[in-house]
Design an enzyme around this catalytic site. Sequence first.
Site, PDB file in Angstrom:
ATOM      1  N   ILE A  14       0.848  -1.201   0.000  1.00 44.45           N
ATOM      2  CA  ILE A  14       0.000   0.000   0.000  1.00 44.45           C
ATOM      3  C   ILE A  14       0.886   1.256   0.000  1.00 44.45           C
ATOM      4  O   ILE A  14       0.645   2.196  -0.766  1.00 44.45           O
ATOM      5  CB  ILE A  14      -0.985  -0.016   1.193  1.00 44.45           C
ATOM      6  CG1 ILE A  14      -1.968  -1.185   1.034  1.00 44.45           C
ATOM      7  CG2 ILE A  14      -1.732   1.313   1.297  1.00 44.45           C
ATOM      8  CD1 ILE A  14      -2.897  -1.416   2.209  1.00 44.45           C
TER       9      ILE A  14
ATOM     10  N   ARG B 299      10.970  -1.378   7.862  1.00 41.07           N
ATOM     11  CA  ARG B 299      11.896  -2.311   8.527  1.00 41.07           C
ATOM     12  C   ARG B 299      13.002  -2.722   7.573  1.00 41.07           C
ATOM     13  O   ARG B 299      14.149  -2.874   7.938  1.00 41.07           O
ATOM     14  CB  ARG B 299      11.138  -3.552   9.009  1.00 41.07           C
ATOM     15  CG  ARG B 299      10.421  -3.324  10.319  1.00 41.07           C
ATOM     16  CD  ARG B 299       9.870  -4.588  10.860  1.00 41.07           C
ATOM     17  NE  ARG B 299       9.057  -5.271   9.847  1.00 41.07           N
ATOM     18  CZ  ARG B 299       8.572  -6.487  10.002  1.00 41.07           C
ATOM     19  NH1 ARG B 299       8.821  -7.166  11.082  1.00 41.07           N
ATOM     20  NH2 ARG B 299       7.823  -7.035   9.059  1.00 41.07           N
TER      21      ARG B 299
ATOM     22  N   ARG C  99      -4.051   1.735  10.640  1.00 39.64           N
ATOM     23  CA  ARG C  99      -4.809   1.380  11.831  1.00 39.64           C
ATOM     24  C   ARG C  99      -4.622   2.486  12.868  1.00 39.64           C
ATOM     25  O   ARG C  99      -3.514   3.021  13.023  1.00 39.64           O
ATOM     26  CB  ARG C  99      -4.335   0.049  12.429  1.00 39.64           C
ATOM     27  CG  ARG C  99      -4.758  -1.195  11.671  1.00 39.64           C
ATOM     28  CD  ARG C  99      -6.257  -1.467  11.773  1.00 39.64           C
ATOM     29  NE  ARG C  99      -6.630  -2.725  11.141  1.00 39.64           N
ATOM     30  CZ  ARG C  99      -6.995  -2.860   9.869  1.00 39.64           C
ATOM     31  NH1 ARG C  99      -7.056  -1.807   9.078  1.00 39.64           N
ATOM     32  NH2 ARG C  99      -7.329  -4.051   9.393  1.00 39.64           N
TER      33      ARG C  99
ATOM     34  N   GLU D  34     -12.227   2.171  17.154  1.00 41.21           N
ATOM     35  CA  GLU D  34     -13.369   2.203  16.232  1.00 41.21           C
ATOM     36  C   GLU D  34     -14.415   1.189  16.682  1.00 41.21           C
ATOM     37  O   GLU D  34     -14.042   0.127  17.174  1.00 41.21           O
ATOM     38  CB  GLU D  34     -12.898   1.794  14.819  1.00 41.21           C
ATOM     39  CG  GLU D  34     -12.074   2.834  14.128  1.00 41.21           C
ATOM     40  CD  GLU D  34     -11.470   2.295  12.822  1.00 41.21           C
ATOM     41  OE1 GLU D  34     -12.014   1.333  12.255  1.00 41.21           O
ATOM     42  OE2 GLU D  34     -10.442   2.845  12.399  1.00 41.21           O
TER      43      GLU D  34
ATOM     44  N   HIS E  49     -13.347   4.679   8.273  1.00 45.47           N
ATOM     45  CA  HIS E  49     -12.640   3.494   7.769  1.00 45.47           C
ATOM     46  C   HIS E  49     -13.201   3.057   6.407  1.00 45.47           C
ATOM     47  O   HIS E  49     -13.795   1.984   6.275  1.00 45.47           O
ATOM     48  CB  HIS E  49     -12.711   2.345   8.784  1.00 45.47           C
ATOM     49  CG  HIS E  49     -11.611   1.346   8.611  1.00 45.47           C
ATOM     50  ND1 HIS E  49     -11.024   0.689   9.667  1.00 45.47           N
ATOM     51  CD2 HIS E  49     -10.969   0.893   7.495  1.00 45.47           C
ATOM     52  CE1 HIS E  49     -10.090  -0.132   9.212  1.00 45.47           C
ATOM     53  NE2 HIS E  49     -10.039  -0.013   7.886  1.00 45.47           N
TER      54      HIS E  49
HETATM   55  O1  3PY Z   1      -8.768  -5.219   5.152  1.00 41.13           O
HETATM   56  C1  3PY Z   1      -8.339  -4.398   5.954  1.00 41.13           C
HETATM   57  O2  3PY Z   1      -7.392  -4.644   6.715  1.00 41.13           O
HETATM   58  C2  3PY Z   1      -8.966  -3.097   6.032  1.00 41.13           C
HETATM   59  O3  3PY Z   1      -8.562  -2.257   6.797  1.00 41.13           O
HETATM   60  C3  3PY Z   1     -10.126  -2.828   5.149  1.00 41.13           C
HETATM   61  O4  3PY Z   1     -10.253  -1.474   4.893  1.00 41.13           O
END
Ligand code: 3PY
Length: 333
Positions: A163, A183, A245, A274, A295
């Site tokens: 990502i 890392r 997160r 959340e 999210h």
């Molecule tokens: O799949 C995940 O880990 C997500 O956070 C979905 O948005």
Amino acid sequence: MTVRKKPLVVITRKLPDQVETRMRELFDAKLNVDDKPMTQPELVAAMKEADVLVPTITDRIDAALIAQAGEKLKLIANFGNGVDNIDVAAAAKKGIAVTNTPNVLNEDTADMTMALILAVPRRLTEGAELLKSGGKWAGWSPTWMLGRRIWGKRLGIVGMGRIGTAVARRAKAFGLSIHYHNRKRVAPAIEDELEATYWDSLDQMLARMDIISVNCPSTPATFHLLSARRLELMQPRSYLVNTARGDVVDEEALIRLIDEGKLAGAGLDVFEHEPSMNPKLQKLAKANKIVILPHMGSATIEGRIDMGEKVIINIRTFFDGHRPPDRVLPRTV
Ligand SMILES: O=C(O)C(=O)CO
């Protein structure tokens, strides 16, 4: 000829229709058509009866729950990329395999990251809300609603996985210079393509960036990785974007620093605890210091169908006696 019994697959939430149809065809699928999150006793019952559990990232599959799993449960096929909701080590100890749904949400999450990188400095929601609410606009003027330029700024990516790399590609096209902390250093070909600078020291990178994007997973090692001390290293003109997160960032410290004007703002698609949101975050959103979303990073129809297909492939491969493509092993660090 022996007729193989279809595995009993319990799915904890409503999935896209075509995914559910396929699951019904292939498995003895127990769906959650009402989409009501399962209670703890319902999850225990599911763990006891199922051959496969398909939880989502909001179901907490911890060691206590795994201890109550029935003999039949052989696979937890998470509908989600992150597996911070599952105690993978406890599952492995009980002989239960775990899979996830990587890759298919990289581009959607990177798009949302880019949207948040733009949204706060360019005052996007502020302008949109003014018109939506029928607020008074006197027309274009040279000094009104000015934000900050994105082009030419420095972006520091914390976590240069799939990502993070997809974010970097987009950001480079927007004229940002790419910096990252990870890392492991990424392959030289990727560094060259992105003209990316690797920072061994996260602290030093934080102190020099205009925008920080959090793209690492939530693990015990990344809990509050962006601690109060580290956030304090950032420039007062800088922004933080988090689409990973909530617990990777010390939320209370972030709120305090933005409130005190020691950080310019934040774009958050995720937050700690959340779905309940710290009221101080809402206050900052109302003051247009942050843009906060519920999210939604991977929330596209295509992405959710792709995730469902991954779950199906993982289950089928497992029951064909092979290693599922997205097997998750317990962490060693
Ligand atoms: O799949 C995940 O880990 C997500 O956070 C979905 O948005």
